[in-house]
Structures are given as structure tokens and as C-alpha cells.
Write a protein that holds these residues in place. Structure first.
Motif: not given
Length: 315
Positions: A50-51, A57-58, A81-87
Motif C-alpha cells: 500500500l505504501l 499515486m502521489t 516532490n519531497k514525499f514522492v522522493n521519500n527515501r
């Protein structure tokens, strides 16, 4: 991932299902037990994936917003893009081993039920946790991990619609969801930037001995049901057996079976484990009732030499 207590709960559920269905086929019950345990891992894979779905989706939504002429003040963050690029999200979304497991098991739940991903995505981006993360100039793996941990605990895990979806999909998942959610939270807390892909795919059981324990406990309890019934009746002279809660009866039989047939498990471990299960799955007074009967039986078995324990024990 699955502890001995969880295994005992699975066996309890299996015996309860047998009583309800009035199907005395041992082979069917053994198969049901194996399937129930295996399906727990499917639940883990689906919740973890799900993550990855939310990350994707983000990403799609950010790309769409970048093409829009009208700027949305709600997502006017310094780095969209910070959340998209969350490590941590990147680790999970890019985990080929995880994708392979999902494909091998044909788990296409989120592809077929995208509305649940959209639901969680909406709750996440509207949360204060997300907004605080997106506005913060702090940028590190720890920061990335902590925000995913908080979002999982406060948005994903408690979501009732996701819970209802899993309950409708497989009835045995009702009791598995809290266990799997707790395990995922522990995994997320331990995640590191240089983590191997295998970290996110831990074994369901510690070793083959766990499955052997599950099958033996199920089989021995079912095959000696009449004898176990007599053991209980002998310690409850003032109780009509029909007055004993069904779950209590099952737990008592399992506990007695374990006391007499699993020499490497100390009696204190057996009693404590079944008392904890009773507190969670039966009536408020069940643990006191069960403890009283087991305490009498253990004393009696020791005098008669029927309680033969050895080794350090298995938790």
C-alpha cells in the motif's frame, strides 16, 4: 513474524471453525490451518505494498499539478516532490523482491481496488503530519522514515474502510490485521538507508518447527477431544459443560494438550500464553476460570508423574 502465541490463536480459530461447520475431517482442518497461516503473509505483503501504491499515486498527482495552469494553494510546498522522493517509500516502491512476491502470489488487490489507495492518499495529503513534513526544510533518511511511521500508525492502520475491505476478503484476516500492523510498524522503525531488499520480506515463521508445532497442537487436540473433555469435567463438578463458553472450552483443551504433549514448553509458559489469549478472545472472567482449572491440573499431573518437562522451553 508469527510468534507462538499467534500460532496458538490460529489453531484456536481452526478448531472453532470445525465446531461451527461440524466437519470432523482432520485433513481439511490441517489444510485450513496451513492456508490461514500462509494468508497472513499475503496480508503483510498487501499492507506493505500500500505504501508503494500511495507513493506512485502521489507521483502521478504531482505530475498532473505541474501541468495545471491553476496553482493549488493547498500543495504549494517548497519541494512538491519531497514525499514522492521519500527515501523509505522509494525503498519499498523500488523493491523488486516485493514486486516479485506480489506477482507470484497473484496479489492484484490494489490494481483492482484503486479506490482504497485514493482514499488513503487523500487522508494522507490532508493530514497535519504530511503538511508539516512538506514544509520542513529538514531532509534526511530519519526524517523520511519517521513521517512514514507516523502516517502508517495514524492514517493507514486505523482506517476502518481498509479494515472492512480485508474483513470481507478473508474472514481470518480480522484477527491478523492488528498483528500485521504492529509488525509493520516495528519493521519501519528498524529500517535503514542501506537496508537489503530482503529486510522487507522477513520469513513468516522462524523455522519449520513452528509449523510442526501448529499442526501437532491441532492434531493432538482434535484426536484426544474426548479425553480432554473428561479432564475438564473432573475439575468443574459444579459446572454444566454447556455453561462453559465455547472458546474457553477450546482453550482449555489446547492448554491441557500442550501441557501433556510438549515436553520442551514449561508449564508456566503454556498457562500464561493461554490466559493472555483468553483475555483477548473470550469473556472478562475467562482467564480466572481457565487459570483455576489449569493450576489444579498441573499440581495433579506433577503428583502423578504425568507432567514431564525438559529443556529450556520454547516461547
Amino acid at each position: 513474524m508469527l510468534t507462538r502465541r499467534h500460532i496458538r490463536v490460529k489453531v484456536m480459530q481452526c478448531i472453532y471453525a470445525l465446531i461451527q461447520s461440524k466437519d470432523d475431517s482432520l485433513e481439511k482442518q490441517q489444510k485450513f490451518l496451513r492456508t490461514s497461516i500462509e494468508n497472513m503473509y499475503n496480508l503483510y505483503l498487501l499492507l506493505l505494498s500500500l505504501l508503494a501504491e500511495i507513493q506512485q499515486m502521489t507521483d502521478n498527482q504531482v505530475k498532473l499539478s505541474n501541468k495545471s495552469y491553476l496553482e493549488n494553494t493547498k500543495d504549494n510546498y517548497p519541494n512538491k516532490n519531497k514525499f514522492v522522493n521519500n527515501r523509505l517509500l522509494q525503498q519499498i516502491a523500488g523493491n523488486k523482491s516485493l514486486q516479485g512476491e506480489l506477482e507470484n502470489r497473484k496479489l492484484k488487490n490494489w490494481y483492482l481496488n484503486e479506490e482504497y489507495v485514493k482514499l488513503l492518499y487523500k487522508e494522507i495529503v490532508e493530514s497535519d503530519t504530511y503538511a508539516s513534513y512538506m514544509r520542513s526544510p529538514k531532509d534526511s533518511y530519519d526524517v523520511d522514515r519517521n513521517v512514514i511511521l507516523e502516517l502508517y500508525k495514524n492514517v493507514i492502520a486505523p482506517n476502518e474502510k481498509i479494515y472492512d475491505y480485508f474483513e470481507d476478503d478473508k474472514l481470518t484476516w480480522v484477527d491478523d490485521i492488528p498483528i500485521v500492523n504492529t509488525f509493520i510498524v516495528k519493521q519501519l522503525k528498524k529500517a535503514k538507508e542501506d537496508q537489503l531488499e530482503s529486510f522487507f520480506l522477513p520469513p513468516l515463521l522462524k523455522d519449520d518447527a513452528d509449523m510442526d508445532f501448529a499442526l501437532k497442537l491441532l492434531t493432538k487436540t482434535l484426536l484426544t477431544d474426548a479425553e480432554l473433555e473428561k479432564e475438564i469435567e473432573g475439575k468443574t463438578p459444579n459446572w454444566d459443560k454447556d455453561r462453559i463458553a465455547e472458546i474457553d472450552s477450546i482453550l482449555l483443551k489446547m492448554a491441557i494438550c500442550e501441557l501433556l504433549n510438549f515436553s520442551s514448553i514449561p508449564e508456566k509458559v503454556t498457562i500464561n500464553e493461554f490466559l493472555e489469549i483468553a483475555k483477548e478472545y473470550s469473556t472478562p472472567k475467562s482467564s480466572i476460570f481457565i487459570n483455576g482449572i489449569l493450576d489444579k491440573l498441573v499440581k495433579e499431573y506433577k503428583v502423578d508423574g504425568k507432567l514431564k518437562k525438559m529443556g529450556r522451553g520454547l516461547l
